[in-house]
Design an enzyme around this catalytic site. Structure first.
Site, PDB file in Angstrom:
ATOM      1  N   LYS A 110     -69.007  -2.209  58.748  1.00 39.47           N
ATOM      2  CA  LYS A 110     -70.146  -2.915  59.360  1.00 39.47           C
ATOM      3  C   LYS A 110     -71.463  -2.480  58.725  1.00 39.47           C
ATOM      4  O   LYS A 110     -72.367  -3.282  58.553  1.00 39.47           O
ATOM      5  CB  LYS A 110     -70.167  -2.703  60.877  1.00 39.47           C
ATOM      6  CG  LYS A 110     -69.042  -3.453  61.552  1.00 39.47           C
ATOM      7  CD  LYS A 110     -69.210  -3.581  63.048  1.00 39.47           C
ATOM      8  CE  LYS A 110     -68.103  -4.488  63.592  1.00 39.47           C
ATOM      9  NZ  LYS A 110     -68.087  -4.641  65.011  1.00 39.47           N
ATOM     10  N   LYS A 193     -59.024  -8.334  57.610  1.00 40.18           N
ATOM     11  CA  LYS A 193     -58.725  -8.863  58.948  1.00 40.18           C
ATOM     12  C   LYS A 193     -59.671 -10.011  59.310  1.00 40.18           C
ATOM     13  O   LYS A 193     -60.812 -10.063  58.835  1.00 40.18           O
ATOM     14  CB  LYS A 193     -58.787  -7.750  60.005  1.00 40.18           C
ATOM     15  CG  LYS A 193     -60.166  -7.386  60.452  1.00 40.18           C
ATOM     16  CD  LYS A 193     -60.166  -6.784  61.850  1.00 40.18           C
ATOM     17  CE  LYS A 193     -61.608  -6.698  62.323  1.00 40.18           C
ATOM     18  NZ  LYS A 193     -61.807  -6.903  63.711  1.00 40.18           N
ATOM     19  N   LYS A 196     -65.167 -12.114  63.395  1.00 39.80           N
ATOM     20  CA  LYS A 196     -66.159 -13.142  63.745  1.00 39.80           C
ATOM     21  C   LYS A 196     -67.473 -12.976  62.985  1.00 39.80           C
ATOM     22  O   LYS A 196     -68.267 -13.900  62.920  1.00 39.80           O
ATOM     23  CB  LYS A 196     -66.402 -13.175  65.248  1.00 39.80           C
ATOM     24  CG  LYS A 196     -66.960 -11.902  65.817  1.00 39.80           C
ATOM     25  CD  LYS A 196     -67.118 -12.022  67.315  1.00 39.80           C
ATOM     26  CE  LYS A 196     -67.452 -10.689  67.957  1.00 39.80           C
ATOM     27  NZ  LYS A 196     -66.335  -9.747  67.948  1.00 39.80           N
TER      28      LYS A 196
HETATM   29  N1  AQP Z   1     -58.141  -9.945  63.247  1.00 43.84           N
HETATM   30  C1  AQP Z   1     -57.723  -9.403  64.371  1.00 43.84           C
HETATM   31  N2  AQP Z   1     -56.400  -9.333  64.650  1.00 43.84           N
HETATM   32  C2  AQP Z   1     -55.953  -8.780  65.821  1.00 43.84           C
HETATM   33  N3  AQP Z   1     -56.776  -8.269  66.771  1.00 43.84           N
HETATM   34  C3  AQP Z   1     -58.113  -8.315  66.521  1.00 43.84           C
HETATM   35  N4  AQP Z   1     -59.188  -7.919  67.236  1.00 43.84           N
HETATM   36  C4  AQP Z   1     -60.313  -8.203  66.546  1.00 43.84           C
HETATM   37  N5  AQP Z   1     -60.005  -8.784  65.384  1.00 43.84           N
HETATM   38  C5  AQP Z   1     -58.646  -8.877  65.329  1.00 43.84           C
HETATM   39  C6  AQP Z   1     -59.113  -7.300  68.568  1.00 43.84           C
HETATM   40  O1  AQP Z   1     -59.852  -8.100  69.491  1.00 43.84           O
HETATM   41  C7  AQP Z   1     -60.375  -7.267  70.528  1.00 43.84           C
HETATM   42  C8  AQP Z   1     -61.811  -7.595  70.773  1.00 43.84           C
HETATM   43  O2  AQP Z   1     -62.553  -7.351  69.587  1.00 43.84           O
HETATM   44  P1  AQP Z   1     -64.141  -7.225  69.644  1.00 43.84           P
HETATM   45  O3  AQP Z   1     -64.747  -8.533  69.891  1.00 43.84           O
HETATM   46  O4  AQP Z   1     -64.504  -6.215  70.617  1.00 43.84           O
HETATM   47  O5  AQP Z   1     -64.615  -6.672  68.274  1.00 43.84           O
HETATM   48  P2  AQP Z   1     -63.991  -6.487  66.858  1.00 43.84           P
HETATM   49  O6  AQP Z   1     -62.749  -5.702  66.916  1.00 43.84           O
HETATM   50  O7  AQP Z   1     -65.084  -5.890  66.054  1.00 43.84           O
HETATM   51  O8  AQP Z   1     -63.656  -8.000  66.451  1.00 43.84           O
HETATM   52  P3  AQP Z   1     -64.248  -8.883  65.298  1.00 43.84           P
HETATM   53  O9  AQP Z   1     -63.993 -10.293  65.608  1.00 43.84           O
HETATM   54  O10 AQP Z   1     -63.765  -8.410  63.996  1.00 43.84           O
HETATM   55  O11 AQP Z   1     -65.793  -8.670  65.409  1.00 43.84           O
HETATM   56  P4  AQP Z   1     -66.811  -8.160  64.327  1.00 43.84           P
HETATM   57  O12 AQP Z   1     -66.873  -9.209  63.302  1.00 43.84           O
HETATM   58  O13 AQP Z   1     -68.068  -7.997  65.109  1.00 43.84           O
HETATM   59  O14 AQP Z   1     -66.262  -6.885  63.783  1.00 43.84           O
HETATM   60  C9  AQP Z   1     -60.144  -5.817  70.068  1.00 43.84           C
HETATM   61  O15 AQP Z   1     -59.045  -5.272  70.767  1.00 43.84           O
HETATM   62  C10 AQP Z   1     -59.824  -5.956  68.605  1.00 43.84           C
HETATM   63  O16 AQP Z   1     -58.973  -4.915  68.154  1.00 43.84           O
END
Ligand code: AQP
Length: 328
Positions: A110, A193, A196
């Site tokens: 990040k 992975k 968003k």
């Molecule tokens: N690609 C993924 N595959 C499986 N699980 C995933 N999670 C996120 N991406 C994947 C799981 O979703 C839950 C909520 O995630 P979050 O919104 O708290 O934040 P994150 O993990 O940082 O998800 P993003 O979408 O990748 O956000 P950004 O882009 O902000 O980093 C968690 O349990 C996560 O493991």
């Protein structure tokens, strides 16, 4: 078991969040004592517009309800409405070596996406706030996607450290990962992975319009060669599409692999798009209905906050006493 898990409010929910985390929440709420939380304080680790953040937080609750999170079976609440999360985070910060935070993969990823002047201490301390979210409720299990495993290791380390120094207080929680779906990959770069914060063509939103879903699936990066085979190392793009198909169709991956064995990539993509549109349509409808029920959502959150606060207060009383703070 007592279960805790959270999701950030910002950005629409994508199929990675759904398949990796939310489908586990849905199963666990049937049998366990679950606390599910929209972690708005975590969202503040990156710059946010205040009005947008407020709206996104409410929206995320609506999305969770539309997906089947049932407030009669779990406690659903907003992180910042239980201030003990931040208070415990401060105390855990005083036990966390800086080096541990600097080596966190998610921090490095990040931070890399931001200009150096926009990387703040909050982003570095994100895993400590996450540890406090989990430990505050003496949680035994945390259902997450694979990207959160490293943060949960730190959570266990901090629980152990606190217990050794101040006496048995926290439970060391286990990480609950799905066998399939713990890491859904990006459509634009299947070696990374799905996330968003990446470009819109790299993820599929759960509540996205059918046309847009179709366009993104058809544009997904695939691999060299023509063969449809499940091989995440040599064929990461195709394997990701097969995994998504298998999870939404609830068919084992081998069966799905066989189904598409003699077909081409375009056929696989068309079939996946059709399946997603069919499976996601009822969820989109449910969300539309809930979008008009603000008071209902607010009441759920009020009850959630009340229940979560009662547990959080009890833990913090114990923590304050143990670390040597005067009673408030
Ligand atoms: N690609 C993924 N595959 C499986 N699980 C995933 N999670 C996120 N991406 C994947 C799981 O979703 C839950 C909520 O995630 P979050 O919104 O708290 O934040 P994150 O993990 O940082 O998800 P993003 O979408 O990748 O956000 P950004 O882009 O902000 O980093 C968690 O349990 C996560 O493991």
């Amino acid at each position: 078991m007592r279960i805790f898990s959270g999701i950030q409010p910002t950005g629409g929910m994508h199929i990675g969040n759904y398949l990796g985390a939310i489908t586990q929440w849905l199963e666990l709420q049937e049998k366990h004592e679950c606390f599910f939380c929209v972690v708005d304080l975590h969202a503040l680790t990156l710059p946010q517009d205040p009005d947008e953040l407020r709206k996104a937080t409410h929206q995320k609750v609506v999305e969770l309800l539309a997906l089947g999170i049932n407030p009669e079976k779990c406690t659903l609440f907003i992180q910042s409405q239980v201030p003990e999360h931040s208070e415990l985070a401060w105390i855990l910060n005083t036990l966390t070596p800086l080096g541990e935070l600097e080596r966190m993969t998610q921090f490095k990823d990040k931070a890399r996406k931001q200009v150096a002047s926009s990387v703040f201490a909050g982003l570095l301390n994100y895993p400590v706030l996450m540890a406090s979210d989990v430990l505050l409720y003496k949680t035994q299990g945390v259902p997450v996607g694979q990207d959160q495993s490293q943060h949960l290791e730190l959570t266990r380390t901090l629980a152990k450290k606190f217990n050794q120094r101040f006496g048995e207080t926290f439970v060391e929680p286990k990480t609950i990962l799905k066998k399939e779906g713990a890491k859904i990959m990006s459509l634009a770069d299947p070696k990374r992975k799905m996330s968003k914060s990446d470009k819109a063509d790299s993820y599929l939103g759960i509540f996205e319009e059918p046309e847009s879903l179709k366009k993104k699936v058809m544009g997904a990066v695939t691999d060299t060669g023509k063969e449809i085979r499940f091989d995440p190392t040599k064929k990461p793009g195709v394997s990701n599409l097969l995994t998504i198909y298998s999870l939404f169709s609830v068919e084992p991956i081998q069966k799905v692999e066989k189904k598409f064995q003699k077909k081409d990539y375009a056929f696989l993509k068309k079939s996946l798009a059709a399946l997603l549109i069919e499976k996601l349509e009822p969820l989109r409808r449910k969300k539309k209905e809930l979008d008009t029920r603000d008071l209902y959502v607010k009441e759920i959150l009020r009850r959630g906050q009340q229940h979560a606060s009662s547990l959080a207060r009890a833990t913090m009383e114990e923590v304050r006493e143990k670390v040597g703070l005067l009673e408030p």
